[in-house]
Structures are given as structure tokens and as C-alpha cells.
Design an enzyme around this catalytic site. Structure first.
Site, PDB file in Angstrom:
ATOM      1  N   CYS A  29      16.302  -4.888  -5.213  1.00  0.00           N
ATOM      2  CA  CYS A  29      17.549  -4.864  -4.447  1.00  0.00           C
ATOM      3  C   CYS A  29      18.417  -6.052  -4.865  1.00  0.00           C
ATOM      4  CB  CYS A  29      17.265  -4.942  -2.944  1.00  0.00           C
ATOM      5  SG  CYS A  29      16.443  -3.497  -2.269  1.00  0.00           S
TER       6      CYS A  29
ATOM      7  N   ASP B 167       8.368  -1.431  -7.001  1.00  0.00           N
ATOM      8  CA  ASP B 167       9.441  -1.847  -6.100  1.00  0.00           C
ATOM      9  C   ASP B 167       9.119  -3.280  -5.696  1.00  0.00           C
ATOM     10  OD1 ASP B 167      11.632  -1.904  -4.470  1.00  0.00           O
ATOM     11  OD2 ASP B 167      10.763  -0.668  -2.884  1.00  0.00           O
TER      12      ASP B 167
ATOM     13  N   ASP C 125      -2.403  -7.672  -3.498  1.00  0.00           N
ATOM     14  CA  ASP C 125      -1.311  -8.248  -4.266  1.00  0.00           C
ATOM     15  C   ASP C 125      -1.138  -7.397  -5.525  1.00  0.00           C
ATOM     16  OD1 ASP C 125       0.336  -9.801  -5.949  1.00  0.00           O
ATOM     17  OD2 ASP C 125      -0.407 -11.669  -5.087  1.00  0.00           O
TER      18      ASP C 125
END
Length: 223
Positions: free
Chosen positions: A125, A72, A49
Site C-alpha cells: 500500500c 502482501d 513470520d
């Protein structure tokens, strides 16, 4: 990851070390399979994680600190509506709320891993400010005096300045875009102090989701 490896190998043998981390075993297996045939790959693959990415150390015990970090992060993905079939129909104003804390925790951990003078890139995104501007603003607030933003100059890429003001949806905001109407304006908060007790107790809304001007003067640190 493969593009970063290519950049590191532009001239001669690769220089430096690239550490690639992911929670999903399937993605890591694909990565390892694709680089296995390369003659020299300066790649270390980890599976954990990212919020709890461990401190790595050299043989002499010195902690590894990175010159470049790419975060990201997981997100709602609403910035991909043009290519993701059905995403727009499933979208709702609260879509990004559940990702905010995870995104912030990953960004903070990435900054902790950065070497002095290093550069970190935060990537999503998503389009909503709760997942983008709010996360970066909160991290800047917590690391104030130690980190700063840098201008981005990518040839051919059209850029727009980030938002400095935005509102955060109440948990009572309609989940379906078809239900959003003029009354929805009353379900948006401009600052943490406006949030009702029910939304505060739910744990889904946090100070760090708001513009820093909405909490900087009233708290010692964003929570």
C-alpha cells in the site's frame, strides 16, 4: 483470502489448496470464523513470520511448491493517504526505509516457494520506490535468469510504468514535510557509493534500496 477462495470455487467443488499465512492471530481468527460455515473450504491457515515460512511437504516427502504466491507485505501505507486520516501529517521521507529489508526477505522467500512456471504477485500500500521498485529490482537481481516480470492487464485499471531511477533519503533528512526545502536535495543519495559512513554504519541504508544500475556493476549480489 476469501476472494481467492471464491475464485477457486467458481465451478463445482473447489480445486487445489489455498494456504493463508499471517503473523497476527486476530486476523487469522476472523478468517477462520468467516469460512467456517462454508461446505467445502480448501484452506490451510498458518501463523508465522513470512520471512521464515517453512517448507511444507506432501505425504511422500515431496516439497510443496505453489503455482501462485501473493506477497502482501507490511509497508508504510503512504499510498492510502486519501483515506487514512492523519497519515499525511505523520509522513516523512524516511518512512519506507524501515520496511525495505522485511519486504525484500518476504519476496525472496515467496520466490523460493514458487513452482517452475508459477506466478508471484508483490503487493504493498506504499508509493515510494524504496518499498516498491527497489524491492522487486533487488529480487530480480538475486534471481537473475530464473524469474522475470510479466505485463499486467486488468480491464479498467490505469497503469503506469515503474521507476528506473530514484534517490534514497539520508538519515539526516528532516522528518517533517514542513522542514523539507531546497537543501533537502543534498540529503538524497543516487547511488550506494555516495552514502556517507555514518549512514552506512547505521544499517538503515542498504545497497538494495538503490536502482540496480547503481550497484549491479560494483557488487556480486545486492545486500
Amino acid at each position: 483470502t476469501l476472494q481467492l477462495l471464491d475464485r477457486m470455487s467458481v465451478v463445482g467443488l473447489p480445486a487445489g489448496l489455498l494456504v493463508a499465512n499471517d503473523r497476527k492471530d486476530s486476523r487469522l481468527k476472523k478468517l477462520i470464523h468467516r469460512v467456517r460455515g462454508a461446505p467445502s473450504v480448501p484452506l490451510l491457515v498458518t501463523r508465522c513470520d513470512a520471512r521464515d515460512f517453512p517448507n511444507l511437504a506432501w505425504a511422500d516427502g515431496t516439497l510443496v511448491r505453489f503455482d501462485r504466491v501473493l506477497c502482501d507485505v507490511p509497508c508504510s501505507g503512504d499510498g492510502t493517504v486519501r483515506k487514512a486520516k492523519g497519515l499525511l501529517q505523520r509522513w516523512h521521507p524516511r518512512a519506507g526505509l524501515g520496511y525495505h529489508q522485511t519486504q525484500l526477505d518476504i519476496l525472496l522467500r515467496g520466490l523460493e516457494q514458487l513452482a517452475p512456471g508459477g506466478i508471484l504477485a508483490y503487493s504493498t500500500c506504499a508509493l515510494g520506490p524504496v518499498e516498491c521498485e527497489a524491492v522487486v529490482a533487488s529480487a530480480l537481481w538475486r534471481f537473475r535468469g530464473a524469474v522475470q516480470t510479466l505485463p499486467i492487464d486488468v480491464p479498467g485499471l490505469r497503469l503506469q510504468a515503474g521507476l528506473t531511477e530514484w534517490k534514497v533519503p539520508s538519515m539526516a533528512t528532516p522528518a517533517s514535510p514542513s522542514q523539507v526545502d531546497a537543501q533537502t536535495e543534498g540529503m538524497l543519495y543516487a547511488q550506494w557509493e555516495d552514502v556517507n559512513d555514518d549512514d552506512k554504519k547505521s544499517g538503515r541504508l542498504q545497497r538494495s534500496m538503490f536502482p540496480p544500475m547503481a550497484y549491479a556493476a560494483t557488487c556480486a549480489s545486492a545486500r
